[in-house]
Enzyme design. Structure first.
Site, PDB file in Angstrom:
ATOM      1  N   HIS A 104      12.792   7.419  -6.181  1.00 56.67           N
ATOM      2  CA  HIS A 104      11.323   6.579  -5.864  1.00 56.67           C
ATOM      3  C   HIS A 104      11.641   6.567  -4.336  1.00 56.67           C
ATOM      4  O   HIS A 104      12.451   7.331  -3.506  1.00 56.67           O
ATOM      5  CB  HIS A 104      11.655   4.830  -6.072  1.00 56.67           C
ATOM      6  CG  HIS A 104      11.644   4.556  -7.579  1.00 56.67           C
ATOM      7  ND1 HIS A 104      10.338   5.182  -8.074  1.00 56.67           N
ATOM      8  CD2 HIS A 104      12.014   4.383  -8.096  1.00 56.67           C
ATOM      9  CE1 HIS A 104      10.465   4.364  -9.304  1.00 56.67           C
ATOM     10  NE2 HIS A 104      12.087   3.749  -9.710  1.00 56.67           N
ATOM     11  N   CYS A 107       7.207   8.932  -4.014  1.00 53.20           N
ATOM     12  CA  CYS A 107       5.765   8.333  -3.822  1.00 53.20           C
ATOM     13  C   CYS A 107       6.143   8.258  -1.935  1.00 53.20           C
ATOM     14  O   CYS A 107       6.973   8.013  -1.609  1.00 53.20           O
ATOM     15  CB  CYS A 107       5.646   7.123  -3.898  1.00 53.20           C
ATOM     16  SG  CYS A 107       5.237   6.849  -5.892  1.00 53.20           S
TER      17      CYS A 107
END
Length: 820
Positions: free
Chosen positions: A658, A701
């Site tokens: 992440h 991301c």
């Protein structure tokens, strides 16, 4: 001031077949037998919706009363879901009751939410009660809010002691069934719970048959009376009258100035037709397969994106007066069939939040939603709509919000049965700044709030000070006038020191932590600007687009013989790859993030496997690190920087995790700055890597914004567009030394996407294009590969959004990877 009173009632250390003991109230055997006597056909006849109007004694309409019964599944068994809702006004004050109950075919209560409220001027009352079966017990939690005083109560009972339990929700279904049979057996005594969560008796009796005017017609109705016996006062009594098809036409609580009446008859008086047991089972089977059907439907739409355009043209042709884009958003997500369930969950959460808590949530959301858009929000439902518009209506973000305001009970309600095939690694994270301000709010007394307002008299106008009912309101006014910001809280610290040194230490801690973050940022800002992709000389890719292959098709096992490795006369143009092994490929793969708000990264193991197989075929030694916390990642990177690469030609690092803007997350939820990944490998730090390519690929991301597509309207050149795009892209992640390449799955501040089964969109396209280059007889270099990756990824639509990768580099030669 919030107070909490916990009450735990545990009756019986173990379950027995003898039923309740020690004088505990129990249901009669006739009542228990009656609840188990209904056939599937009878239950099916109760599946319908009805709506009555609430009237005052004078005949004035005050509101509505709606009851819906439908098929559902709970804990892997078919059941019925009853939802009843009554809203109106009492002496001009809003009031209402909402009940949502899951009921088994034997009329057992599997779960129920009950909410009632009245908002009188200066005296608001809010009652909520949740009960659920779990581990052989019934757990009940009740929250009563009177103005600012909150009282919490809880109780648990063995299921064996609650045979014949009737709740507010199940009583409505039971009376429908009684009305269909048009008889109330004698000696039926059920049990229920009173307002103190104690077991009491409730009974039903026959009021007989009479004539009643319904919708301008005189109809025969059957009456059922329910009485709740508290033992301390006269029983509460409700009189209900039903048509022969089970529809309620009149409901009245004895002694109440209100009544409910059916104003219009249904077009079909005899109710739904009888169905067989097989039909009921088929309905349950469909519900069981709902997830499978949903995924098949969504997959088909992704495989045929042209359907959206066809439907859009069709809708426009018919001049349908609604936004087709909204329709496609629903169709194109895997949540199409789960909308009703998700809305129900959010509705229940809305019922569980008072206005003060909604205001607190709005304050916490101001980092992501403009303050003006949050003005006037009075309910959680309104806030959810704003979050949905901002693509923030995600369980991870909501969990952070609810945990911050100490509503762990709402976090549990966020559990969803939906499983999206595609998902994003974007995790909206509450800022430390906003959480710090909320902590001050948590411990701020009314007296200290008045002191803070007094100290701000010479800094804020009188009107904003008077409007600020809480310290959160005051903080917003201070931000408006730039008295404080996330980068400047010194004035707030100074003010708090005047009256509460403990609150001032909260700000001090934030200042210390935030100062460290600013120092890291300054390192980026000092780095020189690096020419972006598109301004340097890059071999032109082949003009013909590559074939679009399905990820399931696998990889080609053996390549055609590749040309010789570049010889000495190519040294000025190509990096040398002559050593065995060619280099080191290190993969950091984070899948599980226990104890954090970051979700599991399903599909990432497929990325790991693809990269491992591919780089071994390139002749690299592959090292894999799974599920490392942030400090462990940094430690491995530092150790790697001290390694001797004299006998290797290159270093390749993949980080699959992440991420947020300029960083990736460890499995503990802590961040690792991208600069920290590359700094140990500069020429000054890793001498044995000087002049050798260092390739870093980040599958994570870089923010929470969505990318949308547009159709070109002019004939501008691609180079011009690249220059314009590059000007807006910060270069703070580029290392300040030569021979680096940083391949990002997405541009700054935006999301990247991952298929839960096949792996991430970026990594899988990268592997496919690297294979193509390795099998090509041409000297196809890494930059040409990344151009094709950009093109292929940008073509796709993922959860109705776009993704655009971004390579950044300071390479001085071409990198060509061939199989060995």
């Amino acid at each position: 001031m919030e107070t909490a009173e916990d009450k735990t009632v545990c009756l019986g250390d173990r379950e027995t077949t003898d039923g309740p003991k020690n004088g505990q109230l129990a249901a009669s055997e006739d009542a228990v037998a009656f609840t188990s006597s209904f056939e599937p056909e009878e239950l099916q006849r109760c599946v319908f919706t009805e709506s009555l109007v609430v009237f005052s004694e004078s005949g004035r309409e005050l509101g509505t009363f709606n009851v819906t019964v439908q098929h559902a599944r709970k804990v892997q068994q078919p059941c019925l879901l009853l939802h009843a809702q009554s809203h109106g006004t009492m002496h001009g004050a809003p009031c209402g009751t909402t009940v949502t109950t899951y009921i088994s075919c034997e009329l057992e209560i599997l779960e129920e939410d009950y909410h009632e409220y009245i908002k009188l001027e200066g005296h608001s009352v809010d009652n909520r009660c949740h009960m659920v079966q779990q581990d052989g017990k019934m757990f009940i939690n009740k929250v009563t809010t009177v103005e600012e005083e909150v009282k919490n109560e809880s109780a648990s009972y063995p299921i064996s002691s609650l045979s014949g339990l009737i709740s507010e929700g199940s009583s409505l279904l039971l009376m429908r069934l009684i009305a269909l049979r048009r008889t109330v057996p004698e000696n039926m005594v059920f049990v229920t719970l009173d307002k103190q969560l104690n077991i009491i008796h409730t009974t039903f009796s026959d009021l007989g048959v009479k004539q009643m005017e319904v919708g301008g017609e005189v109809k025969e109705v059957f009456g059922v009376q329910r009485m709740v016996h508290s033992g301390k006062s006269s029983p509460d009594t409700w009189e209900n009258y039903f048509l022969t098809n089970g529809h309620l036409v009149s409901r009245h609580q004895v002694g109440s100035p209100f009544s409910m009446r059916l104003l219009q008859l249904q077009s079909r008086m005899e109710g739904p037709e009888k169905v067989s047991v097989v039909q009921v089972e088929n309905t349950a089977d469909f519900l069981e397969r709902r997830k499978e059907l949903k995924e098949e439907y969504a997959l088909y739409l992704r495989q045929h994106p042209e359907i959206r355009a066809l439907i859009s043209d069709f809708m426009q042709f018919l001049l349908i007066p609604f936004n087709c884009i909204d329709l496609f958003y629903l169709i194109d997500t895997d949540e199409y069939f789960d909308i009703e369930m998700d809305r129900l969950t959010l509705s229940r959460i809305d019922d569980g939040l008072n206005s003060e808590e909604v205001a607190e949530l709005c304050f916490l959301c101001t980092d992501f939603i403009p303050r003006k858009r949050l003005e006037g929000i009075s309910s959680a439902k309104d806030l959810f709509r704003k979050l949905e518009d901002a693509s923030l209506l995600e369980s991870s973000y909501l969990s952070q919000l609810f945990k911050t305001i100490h509503r762990e009970d709402l976090v549990k309600q966020l559990q969803s049965n939906s499983r999206q095939l595609e998902e994003t690694d974007a995790i909206p994270v509450l800022s430390n700044y906003r959480v710090m301000l909320y902590r001050i709010h948590d411990d701020m007394t009314e007296e200290n709030l008045d002191k803070l307002k007094f100290l701000l008299n010479d800094k804020l106008n009188r009107r904003p000070l008077e409007k600020s009912k809480t310290v959160l309101d005051l903080f917003l006014e201070m931000e408006k006038t730039q008295i404080m910001s996330r980068d400047n809280v010194s004035e707030l610290h100074k003010l708090l020191l005047e009256f509460d040194k403990q609150l001032a230490t909260v700000v001090e801690k934030y200042m210390q932590e935030h100062h460290g973050a600013l120092s890291e940022i300054s390192n980026y800002q000092e780095m020189p600007h690096i020419a972006p992709l598109g301004l340097l000389s890059i071999p032109q890719p082949e003009t013909g687009p590559p074939s679009i292959e399905n990820f399931n098709s696998g990889f080609i096992s053996d390549a055609a013989p590749c040309p010789d490795t570049p010889t000495s006369h190519d040294e000025d143009e190509y990096y040398s790859f002559t050593h065995v092994p060619r280099g080191l490929c290190v993969i950091f793969n984070n899948e599980d993030f226990p104890g954090t708000v970051l979700g599991k990264r399903n599909g990432t193991q497929q990325d790991e496997k693809s990269l491992d197989d591919l780089f071994r075929r390139f002749g690299f030694k592959v090292v894999i690190h799974n599920n490392l916390i942030a400090k462990a990642i940094q430690s491995e990177i530092r150790a790697l920087g001290q390694r001797d690469f004299s006998n290797e030609d290159a270093l390749v690092v993949f980080v699959l995790s992440h991420g947020d803007n300029g960083c990736v997350f460890g499995t503990d939820g802590e961040t690792v700055q991208l600069r920290a990944l590359t700094r140990p490998f500069t020429s000054n730090s890793a001498r044995s890597l000087a002049g050798k390519p260092k390739l870093f690929f980040i599958q994570a991301c870089q923010g929470n914004q969505d990318q949308s597509g547009s159709v070109p309207i002019g004939m501008e050149t691609g180079e011009t567009q690249l220059e314009a795009d590059a000007a807006s892209v910060p270069s703070n992640s580029i290392p300040s030394d030569a021979d680096f390449l940083l391949g990002m799955a997405t541009v700054p501040e935006c999301k990247s996407f991952r298929n839960r089964e096949k792996g991430s969109i970026y990594i899988q396209h990268l592997c496919k294009q690297l294979e193509r280059a390795a099998e090509s007889p041409q000297m196809d270099d890494i930059l040409s590969v990344l151009v094709r990756v950009n093109r292929e990824v940008s073509k796709g639509v993922y959860l109705n959004k776009k993704q655009m990768p971004e390579p950044k580099y300071t390479l001085t030669k071409k990198v060509v990877l061939k199989y060995v």
